[in-house]
Design a protein around this motif. Structure first.
Motif, mmCIF file in Angstrom:
data_model
loop_
_atom_site.group_PDB
_atom_site.id
_atom_site.type_symbol
_atom_site.label_atom_id
_atom_site.label_comp_id
_atom_site.label_asym_id
_atom_site.label_seq_id
_atom_site.Cartn_x
_atom_site.Cartn_y
_atom_site.Cartn_z
ATOM 1 N N GLU A 3 0.819 -1.207 0.000
ATOM 2 C CA GLU A 3 0.000 0.000 0.000
ATOM 3 C C GLU A 3 0.857 1.264 0.000
ATOM 4 N N GLU A 4 1.989 1.215 0.707
ATOM 5 C CA GLU A 4 2.820 2.412 0.828
ATOM 6 C C GLU A 4 3.779 2.605 -0.343
ATOM 7 N N ASN A 5 4.180 1.522 -1.000
ATOM 8 C CA ASN A 5 5.173 1.627 -2.063
ATOM 9 C C ASN A 5 4.616 1.338 -3.450
ATOM 10 N N GLU A 45 -3.961 -2.641 -6.326
ATOM 11 C CA GLU A 45 -4.338 -2.863 -7.723
ATOM 12 C C GLU A 45 -3.142 -3.351 -8.525
ATOM 13 N N GLU A 46 -2.000 -2.722 -8.298
ATOM 14 C CA GLU A 46 -0.794 -3.151 -9.023
ATOM 15 C C GLU A 46 -0.364 -4.546 -8.590
ATOM 16 N N TRP A 47 -0.567 -4.865 -7.319
ATOM 17 C CA TRP A 47 -0.293 -6.213 -6.818
ATOM 18 C C TRP A 47 -1.039 -7.257 -7.649
ATOM 19 N N THR A 103 -2.501 -6.614 -10.882
ATOM 20 C CA THR A 103 -2.320 -6.493 -12.335
ATOM 21 C C THR A 103 -0.885 -6.713 -12.811
ATOM 22 N N SER A 104 0.086 -6.522 -11.933
ATOM 23 C CA SER A 104 1.486 -6.642 -12.344
ATOM 24 C C SER A 104 1.964 -8.083 -12.439
ATOM 25 N N GLY A 105 1.170 -8.999 -11.907
ATOM 26 C CA GLY A 105 1.575 -10.403 -11.892
ATOM 27 C C GLY A 105 2.263 -10.815 -10.601
ATOM 28 N N LEU A 106 2.494 -9.855 -9.688
ATOM 29 C CA LEU A 106 3.156 -10.196 -8.433
ATOM 30 C C LEU A 106 2.342 -11.202 -7.620
ATOM 31 N N ARG A 107 1.051 -10.947 -7.528
ATOM 32 C CA ARG A 107 0.211 -11.864 -6.745
ATOM 33 C C ARG A 107 0.255 -13.268 -7.339
#
Length: 276
Positions: free
Chosen positions: A84-86, A90-92, A94-98
């Motif tokens: 959340e801070e960095n 949403e990016e977690w 959509t970026s494929g990290l999750r």
């Protein structure tokens, strides 16, 4: 009764549970209420997070790790906060990290910790391990020497059980100390309000050594002490040791940090003591 800390049950048993974490407390609330013992939680401890940018640097490159270790709900919260801070949740997604982290094992102590991790998309292993001692045995079965390191977010008061076992078995890990435990400033006020509403509880449960440390003096001041009408319980052997070191009489120890195990423990302890 008392998360990881101390919590509070109020019903026909009027039990006090001192713990931390809203989702954790909700689990206990549902199970105890279904059993006819409505529960309320009061947290004796607070948490301050720091160095989350360093944790994010690790979380943002899952290809560098063989998995992650969650030893408490706070460790899961540290990952959520670093995202959340960095970045953003949403990016977690959509970026494929999750997706990349979900392909790796997330070793978790207890069902409450696992539930928190699953909310973030991690695939948890060891949910019913009950404690760090059992979890490290599972890690040794799943992770071999020579694999990439395990990511291990932790607090300043972390025990050495997990890192020592990993080192003894040549399992690489990257530790990130990202939170500190501190007393909850409103604990005495919250307990005083509880007493006015419910009276002295029949059962008090401690969930962590920190809960014992930060609440003992206040409980004694408010005359919430072990007696024939008020029984103290512990979650796990580590908390049990802290209670014994502080001279607290224990009526039962729940072997696992789960609401079902604690419910059985308290029922048994109260029945043996003749408290109804």
């Amino acid at each position: 009764m008392v998360n990881f800390p101390l919590q509070c049950l109020s019903a026909c048993l009027t039990a006090l549970n001192l713990s931390s974490g809203n989702r954790f407390s909700q689990e206990y609330f549902l199970v105890f209420t279904a059993a006819g013992l409505p529960v309320r939680s009061i947290s004796p401890i607070g948490f301050e997070f720091f160095d989350l940018d360093e944790l994010y640097q690790c979380v943002s490159r899952p290809e560098g790790f063989a998995g992650i270790i969650f030893s408490s709900p706070r460790t899961v919260a540290s990952v959520r906060r670093c995202l959340e801070e960095n970045s953003s949740m949403e990016e977690w997604e959509t970026s494929g990290l999750r997706a990349k982290w979900s392909a790796l094992p997330a070793f978790s102590v207890g069902t409450s910790t696992a539930s928190e991790a699953q909310q973030l998309g991690f695939q948890t292993v060891g949910d019913d391990s009950g404690n760090a001692e059992n979890l490290v045995q599972l890690i040794s079965q799943k992770i071999q020497s020579g694999q990439p390191p395990l990511l291990f977010p932790c607090g300043t008061l972390r025990r050495d059980v997990i890192p020592n076992h990993l080192q003894d078995n040549n399992i690489a890990f990257t530790g990130c100390t990202v939170y500190r435990t501190c007393p909850e400033p409103s604990l005495e006020q919250n307990l005083t309000s509880y007493l006015k509403e419910h009276g002295v509880p029949r059962a008090v449960t401690f969930f962590s050594p920190s809960g014992v440390q930060f609440s003992k003096v206040i409980l004694e001041k408010l005359q919430i002490v072990p007696s024939s009408h008020c029984k103290f319980f512990a979650i796990g052997s580590t908390t049990e040791r802290a209670m014994l070191d502080n001279g607290l009489l224990i009526s039962g120890v729940s072997s696992k940090p789960s609401p079902e195990s604690l419910l059985d423990c308290i029922r048994g302890g109260l029945e043996r003591s003749g408290v109804s």
